[in-house]
Design a protein around this motif. Structure first.
Motif: not given
Length: 408
Positions: A39-45, A369-378
């Motif tokens: 999941c986390l690997l989907q975000r460049p951050e 795609s939905v949850l990665v944004g929630q993790y990164v935001d957290l």
């Protein structure tokens, strides 16, 4: 005390996922850690992702479907399999590893002993359930007392608690003080369709017989003796094909002996198969070919296997408990756990078998795609909340936008 320095929130985040546990075969905790990694690997951050496993879990990473990515590093924790060694490693060595890697966030894939003051960065724990309180039989006496104490210690020490469901979030409030549950949020388990499936059956000696599938550890909350007894009654009454199999996929645990005794006393040796440690493509074969998936659990924190079964297009029969209702209110055959439960479960299975084969159910709220944004935001909100000399158990208020019922 934590000793976070004042700093702007980094545009790039380095995360350590602590996934080392006692299990040498795949279990729900390992599935969560692997799913979280993907999941986390989907975000460049996320510029670095360090996954820590025990020495006996190296094969789980190799078969867990982690994509090749230069950002991922796997670390083998120097620990023994015993409880004391594992707990001491988390207590002493995990903070040192986090400091050496200079990560921004440590994410515990399940509650472990931690000393908040030992970490240089924020810590998050995934809370799957409250089993030490809800069903102490899973652990036995006196182990459940230790598990309760360790759970409270961990939840006090971390900076945020990521509950895997609204059910777990609500249950948490029943057993911990406000100072703990105020730092809790709901971020669902990441569950997605798995594209690969083996061509050959992983069931020994399978000759195209129909089979029921259960994916569950051998623990009291999974209620597997009820499933075996119900299966036996269906066979004996002639209401299902006598060649039908019952396939139980899950690691051995506290109730293994009782389950095997139920099988032996019912004379079902030829019909019941116990499998564990299945690679993901083999498990997907089981989901896609079973006549029905059955989950008669007494309690669950999330019900990962029910979600996976729906995504694979299974007919699903499950107990009518809050976690199962939360996953798929309109897509399962629910059974109340009261009255003549064996008869009710048998009737529900037969009703499900009379229905046409299901199509895979879309569950976008569990998607990466939905949850990665929630993790990164957290993570970003925790990093933005850093202050010098913060009291270790002071709650950090966390809100996740566009997520229903995230914060109590």
């Amino acid at each position: 005390m934590n000793h976070f320095s004042r700093a702007p929130v980094p545009a790039q985040i380095k995360v350590l996922i602590a996934a080392a546990s006692w299990a040498s075969n795949i279990s729900g905790i390992q599935r969560h850690a692997l799913n979280l990694t993907r999941c986390l690997l989907q975000r460049p951050e996320i510029t670095e992702l360090h996954l820590v496993v025990a020495p006996w879990q190296k094969d789980l990473v190799q078969t867990g479907g982690i994509p090749e990515d230069s950002r991922v590093s796997v670390h083998i924790a120097e620990m023994q399999m015993g409880t004391l060694s594992r707990n001491l490693w988390h207590y002493r060595e995990l903070p040192r590893l986090a400091a050496r890697l200079n990560v921004d966030v440590v994410h515990l894939s399940y509650p472990v002993p931690v000393v908040a003051a030992s970490f240089h960065c924020p810590t998050v724990v995934t809370l799957h359930d409250l089993y030490p309180y809800e069903i102490p039989e899973n652990f036995g006496f006196p182990k459940y007392i230790f598990n309760r104490a360790m759970l409270q210690h961990c939840l006090r020490g971390v900076n945020s608690i990521a509950c895997v469901s609204d059910t777990t979030l609500r249950t948490l409030r029943c057993y911990v003080p406000e100072i703990i549950w105020r730092k809790s949020v709901r971020i669902y388990n990441c569950v997605e369709s798995y594209p690969h499936c083996v061509a050959q059956s992983p069931i020994p000696g399978w000759q195209l017989e129909p089979f029921f599938l259960a994916v569950a550890q051998h623990r009291p909350n999974k209620n597997l003796p009820l499933l075996v007894q119900t299966f036996h009654s269906l066979i004996c009454s002639g209401r299902i094909d006598p060649r039908t199999k019952l396939v139980i996929v899950g690691i051995q645990a506290a109730q293994t002996g009782k389950i095997q005794q139920c099988v032996a006393s019912s004379g079902l040796h030829q019909n019941v198969h116990f499998l564990e440690g299945l690679p993901e493509p083999d498990l997907q074969w089981c989901y896609r070919h079973c006549a029905a998936f059955v989950a008669p659990s007494i309690t669950e924190g999330f019900g990962l296997s029910v979600a996976e079964a729906l995504l694979a297009g299974c007919r699903v029969v499950c107990s009518d408990i809050p976690a199962h209702r939360e996953i798929a209110e309109d897509h399962c055959m629910f059974v109340e756990l009261r009255g003549n439960v064996e008869q009710q479960l048998a009737e529900a299975i037969l009703t499900a078998l009379d229905q046409p084969q299901k199509q895979p159910v879309a569950l976008p709220h569990f998607s990466a795609s939905v949850l990665v944004g929630q993790y990164v935001d957290l993570y970003q909100r925790l990093l933005a909340s850093r202050v010098p000399d913060a009291v270790s158990n002071s709650p950090i208020s966390v809100e996740i936008p566009d997520a229903k019922s995230q914060m109590l």
